[in-house]
Design a protein around this motif. Structure first.
Motif, PDB file in Angstrom:
ATOM      1  N   GLY A  41       0.822  -1.212   0.000  1.00 47.05           N
ATOM      2  CA  GLY A  41       0.000   0.000   0.000  1.00 47.05           C
ATOM      3  C   GLY A  41       0.853   1.257   0.000  1.00 47.05           C
ATOM      4  N   SER A 100      -2.507   2.531   2.738  1.00 47.90           N
ATOM      5  CA  SER A 100      -3.479   1.451   2.871  1.00 47.90           C
ATOM      6  C   SER A 100      -3.856   0.922   1.492  1.00 47.90           C
ATOM      7  N   PRO A 101      -3.639  -0.372   1.247  1.00 45.19           N
ATOM      8  CA  PRO A 101      -3.854  -0.898  -0.097  1.00 45.19           C
ATOM      9  C   PRO A 101      -5.277  -0.755  -0.630  1.00 45.19           C
ATOM     10  N   THR A 115      -5.652   2.989  -1.626  1.00 42.67           N
ATOM     11  CA  THR A 115      -4.885   3.354  -2.819  1.00 42.67           C
ATOM     12  C   THR A 115      -5.489   2.725  -4.073  1.00 42.67           C
TER      13      THR A 115
END
Length: 165
Positions: free
Chosen positions: A91, A122-123, A126
């Motif tokens: 992320g 934060s994946p 994103t």
């Protein structure tokens, strides 16, 4: 569930990394250069590979612990969430790409376009940012919510990034 341990590290490397992790960027570069000169490039590559495995394990453990706290301490039923959207190394790498799209001046503290913010690392966030780049509605700011908890305005970072494309 097995422990998150896709890494193995020597005691010596753990001691070196503990010291290096406490330094500022310039001093970290010096310490890693010294490590390279003392141990060679293959050993530095191995140290980085092991460090990434450790960092991934730390991120996984933080996510597991936050879920556990929500369930056990806060009484949140597991069906009510799909894990907490916590920062990860992947992320954070995606966040570097997003942050490079605009100057975050005027954006909220937690803006996904602000390098190093929680949302920026934060994946899920994103990925949402990239997905919403192709949506007319745009990526919404989560710092400005209505009485129902719904975002009310487009993210400043998103608007700036969209304007430069």
């Amino acid at each position: 569930m097995p422990a998150n341990c896709e890494y193995s590290m020597t005691r010596s490397d753990a001691i070196d990394l503990t010291g290096i992790a406490q330094l500022d960027l310039a001093m970290r570069r010096e310490a890693l250069t010294s490590y390279l000169q003392t141990n060679g490039s293959q050993r530095l590559v191995e140290l980085l590979a092991q460090f990434i495995g450790m960092a991934n394990a730390v991120a996984e453990n933080c996510a597991e612990m936050s879920d556990q706290v929500l369930i056990e301490e806060c009484g949140v039923h597991p069906d009510k969430f799909i894990s907490v959207n916590l920062p990860t190394i992947i992320g954070a790498c995606q966040g570097v790409l997003i942050a490079s799209k605009c100057d975050p001046k005027g954006a909220c503290h937690g803006c996904a376009y602000r390098l190093g913010s929680i949302a920026n690392q934060s994946p899920r966030t994103t990925c949402d940012v990239e997905f919403m780049a192709h949506d007319r509605k745009g990526f919404m700011c989560h710092a400005h919510l209505d009485e129902r908890g719904e975002p009310t305005k487009v993210c400043v970072g998103h608007a700036k990034a969209s304007a430069t494309q």
